[in-house]
Design a protein around this motif. Structure first.
Motif: not given
Lengths: 114, 110
Positions: A71-82
Protein backbone atom coordinates in the motif's frame (compact mmCIF):
# COMPACT_ATOMS: atom_id res chain seq x y z
CA UNK A 1 -5.83 15.30 -0.07
CA UNK A 2 -4.11 14.25 3.16
CA UNK A 3 -0.40 14.95 3.37
CA UNK A 4 2.45 12.63 4.29
CA UNK A 5 2.11 11.39 7.84
CA UNK A 6 4.73 9.91 10.14
CA UNK A 7 4.39 8.05 13.40
CA UNK A 8 5.40 8.40 16.09
CA UNK A 9 6.23 12.09 16.15
CA UNK A 10 8.56 11.85 19.12
CA UNK A 11 10.53 8.97 20.53
CA UNK A 12 13.01 8.50 23.34
CA UNK A 13 15.17 5.38 23.37
CA UNK A 14 18.32 4.22 25.11
CA UNK A 15 21.54 3.03 23.53
CA UNK A 16 21.40 -0.51 22.23
CA UNK A 17 17.66 -0.54 21.67
CA UNK A 18 16.02 -0.73 18.28
CA UNK A 19 13.32 1.48 16.80
CA UNK A 20 10.81 1.35 13.96
CA UNK A 21 9.45 4.47 12.32
CA UNK A 22 6.46 4.58 10.00
CA UNK A 23 5.62 6.76 7.00
CA UNK A 24 2.29 6.91 5.17
CA UNK A 25 2.64 8.63 1.80
CA UNK A 26 0.09 10.78 0.03
CA UNK A 27 -2.57 8.64 -1.61
CA UNK A 28 -1.41 7.54 -5.05
CA UNK A 29 2.27 8.13 -4.33
CA UNK A 30 4.46 5.08 -4.86
CA UNK A 31 7.87 6.50 -4.00
CA UNK A 32 9.02 7.02 -0.42
CA UNK A 33 12.42 8.40 0.55
CA UNK A 34 13.89 8.68 4.02
CA UNK A 35 16.27 11.36 5.28
CA UNK A 36 18.11 12.01 8.51
CA UNK A 37 18.27 15.66 9.56
CA UNK A 38 20.79 16.86 12.13
CA UNK A 39 22.04 20.40 12.87
CA UNK A 40 25.59 19.55 11.82
CA UNK A 41 25.00 17.41 8.73
CA UNK A 42 21.78 18.81 7.34
CA UNK A 43 19.52 16.48 5.36
CA UNK A 44 21.17 13.18 4.51
CA UNK A 45 19.61 10.58 2.26
CA UNK A 46 18.96 7.18 3.83
CA UNK A 47 17.07 5.18 1.19
CA UNK A 48 14.34 5.32 -1.41
CA UNK A 49 11.62 2.81 -2.14
CA UNK A 50 9.44 2.64 -5.20
CA UNK A 51 6.75 0.00 -5.63
CA UNK A 52 8.18 -2.05 -2.75
CA UNK A 53 11.71 -2.10 -4.21
CA UNK A 54 14.67 -0.28 -2.76
CA UNK A 55 16.01 1.93 -5.54
CA UNK A 56 18.89 3.50 -3.72
CA UNK A 57 20.64 3.53 -0.38
CA UNK A 58 22.66 6.28 1.23
CA UNK A 59 25.93 5.99 3.06
CA UNK A 60 24.63 4.70 6.38
CA UNK A 61 25.61 1.55 8.30
CA UNK A 62 23.65 -1.65 7.97
CA UNK A 63 21.89 -0.90 11.28
CA UNK A 64 19.60 1.29 9.21
CA UNK A 65 17.10 -0.65 7.13
CA UNK A 66 13.73 -0.09 5.58
CA UNK A 67 10.94 -1.61 3.63
CA UNK A 68 7.83 -0.66 1.73
CA UNK A 69 4.51 -2.41 1.74
CA UNK A 70 2.08 -3.01 -1.11
CA UNK A 71 0.00 0.00 0.00
CA UNK A 72 3.15 2.17 -0.34
CA UNK A 73 3.47 2.72 3.40
CA UNK A 74 7.07 2.48 4.48
CA UNK A 75 8.93 1.69 7.65
CA UNK A 76 12.51 2.24 8.63
CA UNK A 77 14.28 0.39 11.39
CA UNK A 78 17.38 1.30 13.32
CA UNK A 79 18.93 -1.45 15.40
CA UNK A 80 21.48 -1.15 18.19
CA UNK A 81 20.86 2.57 18.63
CA UNK A 82 23.80 4.90 19.24
CA UNK A 83 23.80 8.39 20.72
CA UNK A 84 24.65 9.79 17.29
CA UNK A 85 21.40 8.45 15.87
CA UNK A 86 19.51 11.23 17.65
CA UNK A 87 17.98 13.23 14.82
CA UNK A 88 14.83 14.22 13.01
CA UNK A 89 13.89 11.47 10.56
CA UNK A 90 11.92 12.74 7.60
CA UNK A 91 10.19 10.78 4.92
CA UNK A 92 9.05 12.22 1.61
CA UNK A 93 6.71 10.80 -0.99
CA UNK A 94 6.16 11.37 -4.68
CA UNK A 95 4.13 9.79 -7.46
CA UNK A 96 7.19 8.68 -9.40
CA UNK A 97 10.82 7.99 -8.51
CA UNK A 98 12.87 10.85 -7.06
CA UNK A 99 13.38 13.70 -9.48
CA UNK A 100 10.58 12.81 -11.86
CA UNK A 101 7.87 14.32 -9.67
CA UNK A 102 7.77 16.71 -6.71
CA UNK A 103 8.64 15.23 -3.33
CA UNK A 104 6.45 16.13 -0.35
CA UNK A 105 7.83 15.80 3.14
CA UNK A 106 6.18 14.47 6.25
CA UNK A 107 6.43 16.25 9.64
CA UNK A 108 9.21 13.94 10.78
CA UNK A 109 9.89 11.74 13.78
CA UNK A 110 12.21 13.25 16.35
CA UNK A 111 14.33 10.51 17.91
CA UNK A 112 16.35 11.08 21.05
CA UNK A 113 18.79 8.36 22.08
CA UNK A 114 19.96 8.50 25.69
CA UNK B 1 31.55 11.60 -3.35
CA UNK B 2 28.73 13.60 -4.88
CA UNK B 3 27.98 16.76 -2.98
CA UNK B 4 26.19 20.08 -3.02
CA UNK B 5 27.81 23.18 -1.55
CA UNK B 6 25.51 25.97 -0.36
CA UNK B 7 26.44 29.56 0.54
CA UNK B 8 26.02 31.54 2.66
CA UNK B 9 25.11 29.55 5.76
CA UNK B 10 23.39 32.60 7.28
CA UNK B 11 21.96 35.69 5.63
CA UNK B 12 20.31 38.76 7.12
CA UNK B 13 18.49 41.26 4.95
CA UNK B 14 16.27 44.26 5.55
CA UNK B 15 12.63 43.85 4.71
CA UNK B 16 12.08 44.78 1.09
CA UNK B 17 15.62 43.94 0.00
CA UNK B 18 16.59 40.96 -2.16
CA UNK B 19 18.23 37.76 -0.97
CA UNK B 20 20.41 35.46 -3.05
CA UNK B 21 21.53 31.95 -2.08
CA UNK B 22 23.97 30.00 -4.23
CA UNK B 23 24.67 26.31 -4.64
CA UNK B 24 27.24 24.35 -6.59
CA UNK B 25 27.09 20.66 -7.44
CA UNK B 26 29.61 18.09 -8.48
CA UNK B 27 27.87 15.85 -11.02
CA UNK B 28 27.48 17.37 -14.47
CA UNK B 29 24.78 14.80 -15.26
CA UNK B 30 22.42 16.27 -12.64
CA UNK B 31 19.16 17.39 -14.19
CA UNK B 32 16.83 18.35 -11.35
CA UNK B 33 17.34 21.12 -8.79
CA UNK B 34 14.65 21.83 -6.16
CA UNK B 35 14.67 24.42 -3.39
CA UNK B 36 12.98 23.79 -0.05
CA UNK B 37 11.98 26.17 2.73
CA UNK B 38 11.87 24.93 6.29
CA UNK B 39 10.36 27.08 9.00
CA UNK B 40 11.24 26.40 12.61
CA UNK B 41 9.67 23.15 13.79
CA UNK B 42 8.03 22.45 10.45
CA UNK B 43 8.62 20.15 7.52
CA UNK B 44 10.61 21.22 4.44
CA UNK B 45 8.33 22.54 1.70
CA UNK B 46 9.17 22.84 -1.97
CA UNK B 47 9.14 26.46 -3.09
CA UNK B 48 10.52 26.16 -6.62
CA UNK B 49 12.42 23.70 -8.78
CA UNK B 50 14.19 23.76 -12.12
CA UNK B 51 15.23 21.15 -14.64
CA UNK B 52 18.40 21.20 -16.69
CA UNK B 53 16.69 22.12 -19.95
CA UNK B 54 15.72 25.53 -18.50
CA UNK B 55 18.05 28.34 -17.49
CA UNK B 56 15.67 30.32 -15.31
CA UNK B 57 12.29 29.90 -13.66
CA UNK B 58 10.23 32.47 -11.79
CA UNK B 59 7.26 32.28 -9.45
CA UNK B 60 6.13 35.66 -8.13
CA UNK B 61 8.91 36.92 -5.82
CA UNK B 62 11.02 33.78 -6.16
CA UNK B 63 13.30 32.86 -9.04
CA UNK B 64 15.92 30.21 -9.66
CA UNK B 65 18.73 30.40 -12.20
CA UNK B 66 20.83 27.51 -13.42
CA UNK B 67 24.26 27.57 -15.04
CA UNK B 68 25.01 24.04 -16.17
CA UNK B 69 28.43 24.89 -17.53
CA UNK B 70 29.59 26.25 -14.20
CA UNK B 71 27.51 23.67 -12.26
CA UNK B 72 25.80 26.18 -10.04
CA UNK B 73 22.28 27.38 -9.39
CA UNK B 74 20.89 30.22 -7.32
CA UNK B 75 17.71 31.20 -5.50
CA UNK B 76 16.62 34.82 -5.71
CA UNK B 77 13.96 36.26 -3.40
CA UNK B 78 12.88 39.81 -4.14
CA UNK B 79 10.97 42.23 -1.89
CA UNK B 80 11.66 40.06 1.14
CA UNK B 81 9.09 39.91 3.93
CA UNK B 82 9.40 38.77 7.56
CA UNK B 83 7.55 35.55 6.70
CA UNK B 84 10.41 34.65 4.33
CA UNK B 85 12.57 34.05 7.43
CA UNK B 86 13.41 30.34 7.44
CA UNK B 87 16.11 27.86 6.51
CA UNK B 88 16.41 27.29 2.76
CA UNK B 89 17.87 24.11 1.30
CA UNK B 90 18.99 23.56 -2.24
CA UNK B 91 19.23 20.04 -3.64
CA UNK B 92 20.46 18.32 -6.76
CA UNK B 93 19.59 14.95 -8.17
CA UNK B 94 23.02 13.32 -8.11
CA UNK B 95 23.14 9.81 -9.43
CA UNK B 96 19.52 9.20 -8.38
CA UNK B 97 19.11 10.32 -4.74
CA UNK B 98 18.54 13.96 -3.92
CA UNK B 99 21.60 15.45 -2.27
CA UNK B 100 20.93 18.52 -0.14
CA UNK B 101 23.05 21.50 0.67
CA UNK B 102 23.63 22.26 4.35
CA UNK B 103 21.06 25.06 4.35
CA UNK B 104 20.96 28.85 4.61
CA UNK B 105 19.29 30.52 7.55
CA UNK B 106 17.62 33.64 6.18
CA UNK B 107 16.53 36.37 8.58
CA UNK B 108 14.42 39.22 7.25
CA UNK B 109 14.60 42.21 9.57
CA UNK B 110 11.54 44.43 9.70
Amino acid sequence: KAGVTQTPRYLIKTRGQQVTLSCSPISGHRSVSWYQQTPGQGLQFLFEYFSETQRNKGNFPGRFSGRQFSNSRSEMNVSTLELGDSALYLCASSRAPTGEETQYFGPGTRLLVL
Amino acid sequence: GENVEQHPSTLSVQEGDSAVIKCTYSDSASNYFPWYKQELGKRPQLIIDIRSNVGEKKDQRIAVTLNKTAKHFSLHITETQPEDSAVYFCAALLNTPLVFGKGTRLSVIA
